[in-house]
Design a protein around this motif. Structure first.
Motif, PDB file in Angstrom:
ATOM      1  N   LYS A   1      14.236 -28.812 -67.636  1.00 42.21           N
ATOM      2  CA  LYS A   1      15.031 -28.080 -66.517  1.00 42.21           C
ATOM      3  C   LYS A   1      15.733 -29.384 -65.619  1.00 42.21           C
ATOM      4  CE  LYS A   1      13.410 -25.086 -63.821  1.00 42.21           C
ATOM      5  NZ  LYS A   1      12.266 -24.385 -62.998  1.00 42.21           N
ATOM      6  N   LEU A   2      15.770 -30.593 -66.504  1.00 38.82           N
ATOM      7  CA  LEU A   2      16.238 -31.715 -65.662  1.00 38.82           C
ATOM      8  C   LEU A   2      17.844 -31.489 -65.344  1.00 38.82           C
ATOM      9  CD1 LEU A   2      15.781 -34.420 -64.739  1.00 38.82           C
ATOM     10  CD2 LEU A   2      16.384 -35.228 -67.102  1.00 38.82           C
ATOM     11  N   GLU A   3      18.628 -30.961 -66.353  1.00 36.16           N
ATOM     12  CA  GLU A   3      19.993 -31.044 -65.968  1.00 36.16           C
ATOM     13  C   GLU A   3      20.199 -30.056 -64.695  1.00 36.16           C
ATOM     14  OE1 GLU A   3      24.422 -30.329 -67.906  1.00 36.16           O
ATOM     15  OE2 GLU A   3      22.536 -30.214 -69.167  1.00 36.16           O
ATOM     16  N   PHE A   4      19.478 -28.789 -64.944  1.00 35.64           N
ATOM     17  CA  PHE A   4      19.616 -27.705 -63.895  1.00 35.64           C
ATOM     18  C   PHE A   4      19.301 -28.342 -62.424  1.00 35.64           C
ATOM     19  CE2 PHE A   4      17.150 -24.800 -61.337  1.00 35.64           C
ATOM     20  CZ  PHE A   4      18.043 -23.913 -60.997  1.00 35.64           C
ATOM     21  N   LYS A   5      18.098 -29.018 -62.356  1.00 31.71           N
ATOM     22  CA  LYS A   5      17.612 -29.515 -61.280  1.00 31.71           C
ATOM     23  C   LYS A   5      18.592 -30.592 -60.581  1.00 31.71           C
ATOM     24  CE  LYS A   5      13.231 -27.715 -60.927  1.00 31.71           C
ATOM     25  NZ  LYS A   5      12.694 -27.005 -59.810  1.00 31.71           N
ATOM     26  N   LEU A   6      19.239 -31.473 -61.628  1.00 30.97           N
ATOM     27  CA  LEU A   6      20.214 -32.332 -61.031  1.00 30.97           C
ATOM     28  C   LEU A   6      21.397 -31.793 -60.363  1.00 30.97           C
ATOM     29  CD1 LEU A   6      19.925 -34.964 -63.917  1.00 30.97           C
ATOM     30  CD2 LEU A   6      19.493 -35.459 -61.675  1.00 30.97           C
ATOM     31  N   ARG A   7      21.674 -30.627 -60.870  1.00 32.65           N
ATOM     32  CA  ARG A   7      22.792 -30.204 -60.606  1.00 32.65           C
ATOM     33  C   ARG A   7      22.667 -29.323 -59.096  1.00 32.65           C
ATOM     34  NH1 ARG A   7      27.677 -31.634 -62.899  1.00 32.65           N
ATOM     35  NH2 ARG A   7      27.518 -31.601 -65.241  1.00 32.65           N
ATOM     36  N   VAL A   8      21.675 -28.680 -59.088  1.00 33.25           N
ATOM     37  CA  VAL A   8      21.072 -28.092 -57.763  1.00 33.25           C
ATOM     38  C   VAL A   8      21.081 -29.304 -56.585  1.00 33.25           C
ATOM     39  CG1 VAL A   8      19.203 -26.919 -56.492  1.00 33.25           C
ATOM     40  CG2 VAL A   8      19.949 -26.128 -58.765  1.00 33.25           C
ATOM     41  N   GLN A   9      20.579 -30.362 -57.167  1.00 33.79           N
ATOM     42  CA  GLN A   9      20.248 -31.411 -56.103  1.00 33.79           C
ATOM     43  C   GLN A   9      21.767 -31.925 -55.422  1.00 33.79           C
ATOM     44  OE1 GLN A   9      17.397 -32.177 -54.636  1.00 33.79           O
ATOM     45  NE2 GLN A   9      18.742 -33.283 -53.295  1.00 33.79           N
ATOM     46  N   GLU A  10      22.757 -31.982 -56.592  1.00 33.74           N
ATOM     47  CA  GLU A  10      23.939 -32.453 -56.137  1.00 33.74           C
ATOM     48  C   GLU A  10      24.664 -31.206 -55.022  1.00 33.74           C
ATOM     49  OE1 GLU A  10      26.642 -33.457 -59.454  1.00 33.74           O
ATOM     50  OE2 GLU A  10      25.660 -35.657 -59.051  1.00 33.74           O
ATOM     51  N   PHE A  11      24.397 -29.976 -55.520  1.00 31.82           N
ATOM     52  CA  PHE A  11      24.848 -28.974 -54.829  1.00 31.82           C
ATOM     53  C   PHE A  11      24.432 -29.178 -53.373  1.00 31.82           C
ATOM     54  CE2 PHE A  11      23.687 -24.820 -52.690  1.00 31.82           C
ATOM     55  CZ  PHE A  11      24.939 -24.233 -52.702  1.00 31.82           C
ATOM     56  N   LEU A  12      23.004 -29.425 -53.299  1.00 39.05           N
ATOM     57  CA  LEU A  12      22.416 -29.588 -51.872  1.00 39.05           C
ATOM     58  C   LEU A  12      22.868 -30.735 -51.165  1.00 39.05           C
ATOM     59  CD1 LEU A  12      18.568 -28.608 -53.002  1.00 39.05           C
ATOM     60  CD2 LEU A  12      20.271 -27.349 -51.530  1.00 39.05           C
ATOM     61  N   GLU A  13      23.186 -31.737 -51.732  1.00 36.45           N
ATOM     62  CA  GLU A  13      23.601 -33.146 -50.804  1.00 36.45           C
ATOM     63  C   GLU A  13      24.877 -32.781 -50.360  1.00 36.45           C
ATOM     64  OE1 GLU A  13      22.065 -35.697 -50.364  1.00 36.45           O
ATOM     65  OE2 GLU A  13      20.346 -34.952 -51.566  1.00 36.45           O
ATOM     66  N   LEU A  14      25.910 -31.923 -51.173  1.00 39.49           N
ATOM     67  CA  LEU A  14      26.962 -31.446 -50.513  1.00 39.49           C
ATOM     68  C   LEU A  14      26.590 -30.619 -49.229  1.00 39.49           C
ATOM     69  CD1 LEU A  14      29.070 -30.735 -53.726  1.00 39.49           C
ATOM     70  CD2 LEU A  14      29.463 -32.511 -52.044  1.00 39.49           C
ATOM     71  N   VAL A  15      25.681 -29.616 -49.275  1.00 32.40           N
ATOM     72  CA  VAL A  15      25.493 -28.968 -48.126  1.00 32.40           C
ATOM     73  C   VAL A  15      24.869 -29.798 -47.177  1.00 32.40           C
ATOM     74  CG1 VAL A  15      23.961 -26.790 -47.088  1.00 32.40           C
ATOM     75  CG2 VAL A  15      24.844 -26.749 -49.363  1.00 32.40           C
ATOM     76  N   ARG A  16      24.087 -30.705 -47.360  1.00 35.83           N
ATOM     77  CA  ARG A  16      23.357 -31.645 -46.491  1.00 35.83           C
ATOM     78  C   ARG A  16      24.730 -32.146 -45.470  1.00 35.83           C
ATOM     79  NH1 ARG A  16      18.626 -34.280 -46.820  1.00 35.83           N
ATOM     80  NH2 ARG A  16      18.595 -34.162 -49.154  1.00 35.83           N
ATOM     81  N   ALA A  17      25.686 -32.712 -46.422  1.00 37.89           N
ATOM     82  CA  ALA A  17      26.734 -33.600 -45.765  1.00 37.89           C
ATOM     83  C   ALA A  17      28.020 -32.500 -45.012  1.00 37.89           C
ATOM     84  CB  ALA A  17      27.693 -34.349 -46.694  1.00 37.89           C
ATOM     85  N   GLN A  18      27.506 -31.217 -44.935  1.00 40.61           N
ATOM     86  CA  GLN A  18      28.270 -30.183 -44.413  1.00 40.61           C
ATOM     87  C   GLN A  18      29.679 -29.977 -44.962  1.00 40.61           C
ATOM     88  OE1 GLN A  18      28.424 -31.004 -40.036  1.00 40.61           O
ATOM     89  NE2 GLN A  18      26.100 -30.802 -40.074  1.00 40.61           N
ATOM     90  N   ARG A  19      29.562 -30.146 -46.371  1.00 41.67           N
ATOM     91  CA  ARG A  19      30.965 -29.896 -47.005  1.00 41.67           C
ATOM     92  C   ARG A  19      30.650 -28.901 -48.131  1.00 41.67           C
ATOM     93  NH1 ARG A  19      30.766 -35.972 -49.997  1.00 41.67           N
ATOM     94  NH2 ARG A  19      32.317 -34.854 -51.423  1.00 41.67           N
ATOM     95  N   ARG A  20      30.655 -27.845 -46.942  1.00 47.13           N
ATOM     96  CA  ARG A  20      30.206 -26.294 -47.606  1.00 47.13           C
ATOM     97  C   ARG A  20      31.117 -25.864 -48.681  1.00 47.13           C
ATOM     98  NH1 ARG A  20      27.970 -26.564 -42.608  1.00 47.13           N
ATOM     99  NH2 ARG A  20      25.727 -26.036 -42.495  1.00 47.13           N
ATOM    100  N   LEU A  21      32.377 -25.862 -48.483  1.00 48.38           N
ATOM    101  CA  LEU A  21      33.603 -25.429 -49.334  1.00 48.38           C
ATOM    102  C   LEU A  21      33.567 -26.043 -50.529  1.00 48.38           C
ATOM    103  CD1 LEU A  21      35.835 -23.533 -49.687  1.00 48.38           C
ATOM    104  CD2 LEU A  21      37.194 -25.208 -48.966  1.00 48.38           C
ATOM    105  N   GLU A  22      33.292 -27.379 -50.652  1.00 40.94           N
ATOM    106  CA  GLU A  22      33.014 -28.234 -51.883  1.00 40.94           C
ATOM    107  C   GLU A  22      31.806 -27.790 -52.592  1.00 40.94           C
ATOM    108  OE1 GLU A  22      33.781 -32.638 -51.775  1.00 40.94           O
ATOM    109  OE2 GLU A  22      34.700 -32.316 -49.869  1.00 40.94           O
ATOM    110  N   ALA A  23      30.709 -27.314 -51.927  1.00 37.73           N
ATOM    111  CA  ALA A  23      29.447 -27.015 -52.487  1.00 37.73           C
ATOM    112  C   ALA A  23      29.751 -25.790 -53.012  1.00 37.73           C
ATOM    113  CB  ALA A  23      28.324 -26.798 -51.178  1.00 37.73           C
ATOM    114  N   VAL A  24      30.432 -24.909 -52.450  1.00 35.70           N
ATOM    115  CA  VAL A  24      30.858 -23.644 -53.185  1.00 35.70           C
ATOM    116  C   VAL A  24      31.559 -23.815 -54.442  1.00 35.70           C
ATOM    117  CG1 VAL A  24      31.846 -21.431 -53.073  1.00 35.70           C
ATOM    118  CG2 VAL A  24      30.636 -22.079 -51.235  1.00 35.70           C
ATOM    119  N   LYS A  25      32.406 -24.603 -54.438  1.00 34.94           N
ATOM    120  CA  LYS A  25      33.401 -24.836 -55.780  1.00 34.94           C
ATOM    121  C   LYS A  25      32.557 -25.475 -56.651  1.00 34.94           C
ATOM    122  CE  LYS A  25      37.655 -25.308 -53.331  1.00 34.94           C
ATOM    123  NZ  LYS A  25      39.010 -26.404 -52.898  1.00 34.94           N
TER     124      LYS A  25
END
Length: 221
Positions: free
Chosen positions: A20-44
């Motif tokens: 599940k490593l690649e999936f977990k990494l992708r999710v974490q990158e998504f969460l980092e965008l959300v943490r930075a309040q870059r929600r539109l980029e997170a959705v993309k």
């Protein structure tokens, strides 16, 4: 990043391991965008890299997508846990675990395994006492920590095994010393006397003959 590049390079092998490593990494990158309040980029990012994982990990994706409506300081569980900084450490541990599995390597350090094998024959309760000998490696805290969980295996008192009977020599079967220096158990001496004339003993090793009255008992300290 480098971790995702590594996953892409070894994707077929990781898939066979059901990693599940690649999936977990992708999710974490998504969460980092959300943490930075870059929600539109997170959705993309989710549309480009996470949608493909929905058939396998839908509940986890739904929980991650729900963070879009929360701030990074939220106290609401389980979403607050997704913003925990320890997530990267967990991913690092998962990366190491999958790398070891992929290359059929043990997760424990081979050096540590060999050191523990050696310490297992040295460990005694005395090793942890303040009066422990400085010649015992286990008087050092680093080795004491490495030996945690290992059983006490070292015998404080010596044990002698008779080469004739293969039995331990003790008070019930004391060691007897021949004039030539060889040591045998009392039971072995009886056996050797029966094999001879009853008054002399032939050493099984040197074949020298010794009167029985020249035997001396040895004492184990």
């Amino acid at each position: 990043g480098p971790a995702l590049a590594w996953c892409a390079e070894y994707r077929p092998r990781l898939k066979r391991l059901k990693s599940k490593l690649e999936f977990k990494l992708r999710v974490q990158e998504f969460l980092e965008l959300v943490r930075a309040q870059r929600r539109l980029e997170a959705v993309k990012y989710a549309r480009a890299h996470l949608a493909q994982w929905a058939p396998l990990y839908l509940p986890e994706l739904q929980r991650a997508f729900a963070t879009l409506v929360f701030s990074r300081n939220t106290k609401c569980k389980p979403y607050a846990d997704l913003f925990n900084e320890s997530a990267w450490k967990q991913l690092a541990a998962l990366f190491m675990q999958d790398m070891y599995r992929m290359h059929n390597l043990p997760q424990a350090s081979l050096l540590a395994v060999h050191l523990q094998a050696g310490l297992s024959v040295l460990k005694t309760p005395q090793s942890y006492a303040e009066t422990c000998s400085r010649e015992d490696p286990l008087h050092l805290p680093v080795y004491q920590k490495l030996a945690e969980g290992l059983p006490y295996a070292k015998h404080v008192h010596s044990k002698l095994v008779c080469s004739v009977t293969r039995e331990i020599m003790n008070d019930a079967n004391p060691p007897m010393v021949l004039p030539n220096g060889y040591v045998y158990s009392a039971k072995a001496i009886e056996r050797l006397l029966e094999a001879g004339d009853g008054s002399t003993i032939t050493c099984p090793v040197t074949k020298t003959v010794h009167p029985v009255d020249e035997l001396r008992r040895a004492f184990i300290v």
